[in-house]
Design a protein around this motif. Structure first.
Motif, mmCIF file in Angstrom:
data_model
loop_
_atom_site.group_PDB
_atom_site.id
_atom_site.type_symbol
_atom_site.label_atom_id
_atom_site.label_comp_id
_atom_site.label_asym_id
_atom_site.label_seq_id
_atom_site.Cartn_x
_atom_site.Cartn_y
_atom_site.Cartn_z
ATOM 1 N N VAL A 1 0.834 -1.224 0.000
ATOM 2 C CA VAL A 1 0.000 0.000 0.000
ATOM 3 C C VAL A 1 0.857 1.257 0.000
ATOM 4 O O VAL A 1 1.866 1.327 0.695
ATOM 5 N N LYS A 2 0.383 2.194 -0.753
ATOM 6 C CA LYS A 2 1.101 3.461 -0.805
ATOM 7 C C LYS A 2 0.236 4.553 -0.195
ATOM 8 O O LYS A 2 -0.968 4.609 -0.405
ATOM 9 N N ILE A 3 0.900 5.421 0.566
ATOM 10 C CA ILE A 3 0.176 6.570 1.120
ATOM 11 C C ILE A 3 0.238 7.699 0.106
ATOM 12 O O ILE A 3 1.305 7.985 -0.431
ATOM 13 N N SER A 4 -0.905 8.301 -0.179
ATOM 14 C CA SER A 4 -0.833 9.423 -1.113
ATOM 15 C C SER A 4 -1.445 10.664 -0.490
ATOM 16 O O SER A 4 -2.332 10.586 0.362
ATOM 17 N N GLU A 5 -0.937 11.786 -0.932
ATOM 18 C CA GLU A 5 -1.476 13.060 -0.478
ATOM 19 C C GLU A 5 -2.298 13.615 -1.639
ATOM 20 O O GLU A 5 -1.766 13.903 -2.702
ATOM 21 N N VAL A 6 -3.602 13.713 -1.435
ATOM 22 C CA VAL A 6 -4.505 14.081 -2.526
ATOM 23 C C VAL A 6 -4.879 15.555 -2.408
ATOM 24 O O VAL A 6 -5.356 15.987 -1.362
ATOM 25 N N PRO A 7 -4.682 16.332 -3.483
ATOM 26 C CA PRO A 7 -5.092 17.743 -3.418
ATOM 27 C C PRO A 7 -6.616 17.854 -3.321
ATOM 28 O O PRO A 7 -7.333 17.066 -3.932
ATOM 29 N N THR A 8 -7.086 18.806 -2.565
ATOM 30 C CA THR A 8 -8.531 19.002 -2.438
ATOM 31 C C THR A 8 -8.804 20.492 -2.257
ATOM 32 O O THR A 8 -7.862 21.286 -2.108
ATOM 33 N N THR A 9 -10.073 20.851 -2.287
ATOM 34 C CA THR A 9 -10.422 22.249 -2.031
ATOM 35 C C THR A 9 -11.416 22.294 -0.878
ATOM 36 O O THR A 9 -12.158 21.333 -0.659
ATOM 37 N N PRO A 10 -11.426 23.407 -0.130
ATOM 38 C CA PRO A 10 -12.345 23.500 1.014
ATOM 39 C C PRO A 10 -13.795 23.372 0.563
ATOM 40 O O PRO A 10 -14.164 23.857 -0.507
ATOM 41 N N ILE A 11 -14.603 22.712 1.391
ATOM 42 C CA ILE A 11 -16.041 22.578 1.122
ATOM 43 C C ILE A 11 -16.749 23.394 2.205
ATOM 44 O O ILE A 11 -16.508 23.178 3.392
ATOM 45 N N PRO A 12 -17.605 24.332 1.785
ATOM 46 C CA PRO A 12 -18.253 25.163 2.799
ATOM 47 C C PRO A 12 -19.268 24.378 3.634
ATOM 48 O O PRO A 12 -19.751 23.330 3.211
ATOM 49 N N GLY A 13 -19.548 24.896 4.824
ATOM 50 C CA GLY A 13 -20.660 24.370 5.617
ATOM 51 C C GLY A 13 -20.346 23.202 6.531
ATOM 52 O O GLY A 13 -21.252 22.555 7.042
ATOM 53 N N MET A 14 -19.048 22.924 6.767
ATOM 54 C CA MET A 14 -18.714 21.780 7.624
ATOM 55 C C MET A 14 -18.687 22.166 9.098
ATOM 56 O O MET A 14 -17.745 21.835 9.820
ATOM 57 N N LYS A 15 -19.694 22.889 9.531
ATOM 58 C CA LYS A 15 -19.693 23.351 10.918
ATOM 59 C C LYS A 15 -20.566 22.428 11.770
ATOM 60 O O LYS A 15 -21.785 22.405 11.618
ATOM 61 N N PRO A 16 -19.947 21.654 12.668
ATOM 62 C CA PRO A 16 -20.744 20.775 13.525
ATOM 63 C C PRO A 16 -21.733 21.583 14.372
ATOM 64 O O PRO A 16 -21.442 22.707 14.771
#
Ligand code: VG1
Ligand code: CO
Length: 590
Positions: free
Chosen positions: A1-16
């Motif tokens: 298994v390889k660990i990868s770092e995946v680029p992403t962008t912020p998703i609004p509204g993740m406020k618990p």
């Protein structure tokens, strides 16, 4: 298994909100356009946990859910993100299912477990088109507080990448207890027994051998409604396997991904079947056409994740606020409270029934904002802060939440066992073959002793958010900030907005509910509280909490919705709820 770092962008509204983050399951599944929803949230969560741990990722984390739709897929995704981030020891229960109280118990039982990721939207429905959610519990088993969830949210707004494992990973959730799956050379998933730690804790709270003997009395019977949530298997394990009750006491105790298309919220509206089986009408009053002698002695229900409870006797619905007060008054029936509770607490919108018992016992009674996380510091004041010890501690909320310091979550099964214990103590001198002292007897005697706090809640679900806010704004400007000059029949005397300073760590929470205080023509006090729900996934829910104290025993027999009808009408008119929201009637009355 390889660990990868995946680029992403912020998703609004993740406020618990009040308890974790809840969204439509399609959002979590990434079907609504936002890819990597789960990954973004878990990476932000882990970064927050690491930041408060000297930059090191927690070594041991438990991941479990209430079995709702997307549970198993989410567990796989989360385990990959945890392993890729270097979490060494990941514990997952058999079938991936554990109730919220059981997770809290497991964290407390193993000091090496530093956190619990609980996949649940609790009492919200599940299945396609319905809700999924994630809660996080800290060391000692308590729900993460607002300092944690605020930081998590903030990190989610600037996340740029997450770590995960490359290629498919398949964790067999139905493997035997003790099975280990190595995800990376340094990260392993262990399949654990969901029950053991929790059952051990309950055995310390209650007298299992005595309850088992009481349960065999022919006059006693119990009906437990698991609502197809995570609490069911725990009820089976405790009630049937430990206490020896008949299988027939279990109703809907098999977890289903869509809760059998039900709404797993144990209240008068959504637990309608149990309510009926207990000889009750939908408003909680006894059905005059049912023979109470044929009904179970005790009925109880749990919500989706097993932390809420509904308690009823034959023809007698016990409001959660009354249940809490009665448990407090009957502490000597419960071994955990030996010597008496040293402190109690209720959420502010819950009734003052607890307060009058606490006063009689001469113990402190705290009024906290809504949400179990606000009880955590009080229960852990000694163990975490070296301050005054309030344990044994009892606390609860009007929203069908009851519990103690045996764990750091509310506990649906615990509440049912508390009532079995109370019934057992009340019947220690009832001869065999004689009718038992009933739940109804216990409740009416309690009212006779302390007076009755008539209580009920109106929920207006699915309201437009702007409309809901305009109701709150109107109350603020007219009745909190404004001058009150009311000469209505039920007279409005004052308005206030609840804010809270934690007595243990002095953290503060503001805007926790708007309180309107009233006086009846005969001088009796009454109160109406307005709050917006923090657990919904779309639109807004306005909660209206109604409460009126009645000392006169002659009037205790009235049904709560009837007794509170005029107060409700008066308050709803004052705040122009109908005009501002277009809602003619509440969607739930409980
Ligand atoms: C509701 C209840 C609150 C409870 C919370 C979580 O919150 O009112 O008392 O603690 O749900 O319960 P709100 O913000 O919707 O009123 V559960 O069973 O979701 O963990
Ligand atoms: Co719940």
């Amino acid at each position: 298994v390889k660990i990868s770092e995946v680029p992403t962008t912020p998703i609004p509204g993740m406020k618990p909100g009040t308890s974790g983050l809840r969204k439509k399951v399609e959002v979590w599944q990434g079907k609504t356009g936002e890819k990597y929803y789960v990954e973004n949230f878990i990476q932000s969560l882990l970064d927050t946990a690491s930041a408060s741990n000297g930059g090191r990722v927690p070594e041991t984390i438990i991941v479990a859910g209430d079995g709702r739709y997307f549970n198993d897929e989410a567990i796989q995704i989360i385990c990959c993100v945890l392993a890729a981030n270097g979490v060494k020891d990941i514990r997952v229960p058999v079938a991936g299912i554990m109730s919220t109280p059981a997770v809290s118990a497991a964290i407390r039982a193993s000091p090496d477990i530093k956190g619990g990721i609980i996949l649940t939207a609790s009492h919200n429905p599940g299945g396609p088109g319905e809700d999924f959610g994630i809660k996080y519990n800290l060391e000692y088993g308590q729900p993460a507080g607002e300092d944690f969830t605020d930081e998590l949210y903030e990190r989610s707004t600037r996340i740029q990448s997450f770590k995960t494992l490359e290629g498919a990973v398949d964790i067999d959730l139905n493997a035997k207890v003790g099975t280990q799956i190595h995800l990376t050379p340094s990260s392993v998933v262990t399949i654990i027994d969901p029950f053991e730690d929790y059952v051990n804790v309950l055995k310390k709270c209650f007298d299992f051998p005595a309850m088992s003997a009481f349960g065999k009395r022919p006059e006693f019977s119990l009906l437990f409604d698991g609502m197809h949530g995570a609490g069911g298997p725990f009820a089976r394990r405790v009630l049937v396997e430990e206490l020896g009750l008949d299988e027939s006491c279990l109703f809907r105790c098999n977890p289903l991904p869509d809760f059998g298309k039900g709404h797993p919220d144990p209240n008068l509206t959504y637990a309608a079947e149990l309510v009926k089986k207990m000889g009750l009408l939908p408003d909680g009053s006894a059905d005059p056409n049912v023979d109470l002698k044929q009904l179970p002695t005790l009925g109880a229900a749990n919500d989706g994740d097993g932390d809420r409870n509904l308690i009823a006797g034959a023809g007698c619905f016990v409001t959660p606020s009354d249940s809490l007060a009665i448990i407090c008054d009957n502490w000597s029936a419960i071994p955990h409270f030996a010597g008496g509770p040293k402190g109690v607490a209720r959420s502010m919108p819950s009734s003052a029934a607890l307060d009058v018992v606490a006063e009689a016992l001469g113990i402190p009674c705290f009024s906290t904002p809504t949400g179990w996380k606000f009880f955590g510091n009080l229960m852990s004041s000694k163990e975490l802060f070296g301050k005054t010890d309030y344990t044994p501690f009892l606390c609860g909320e009007e929203s069908f939440g009851t519990g103690s310091d045996h764990i750091r979550e509310k506990d649906g099964l615990w509440a049912a066992l508390a009532w079995v214990s109370i019934l057992m103590a009340a019947n220690k001198d009832t001869p065999q073959g004689q009718p038992l002292v009933s739940v109804r007897d216990i409740v009416t005697r309690h009212w006779a002793k302390y007076g009755r706090h008539f209580y009920c809640r109106y929920d207006y679900e699915g309201v437009d958010s702007n409309d809901a806010n305009s109701v709150m704004d109107l109350i603020r400007s007219e009745f909190v900030a404004g001058e009150i000059a009311d000469n209505g029949d039920i007279q409005l005397v004052s308005g206030e907005e609840f804010s809270y300073t934690d007595p243990v760590d002095f953290s503060t929470a503001s805007k926790q509910g708007l309180i309107l205080n009233f006086t009846y023509p005969n001088g009796d006090p009454a109160r109406v509280v307005f709050r917006l729900s923090g657990t919904g996934s779309a639109g807004a829910t306005i909660r209206v909490y109604l409460e009126k104290y009645e000392k006169d025993i002659e009037k205790h027999g009235e049904s709560a919705p009837v007794a509170l009808k005029n107060l409700a009408n008066r308050a709803i008119e004052l705040v122009q709820l109908q005009k501002l929201t277009g809602c003619d009637a509440p969607t739930v009355i409980t």
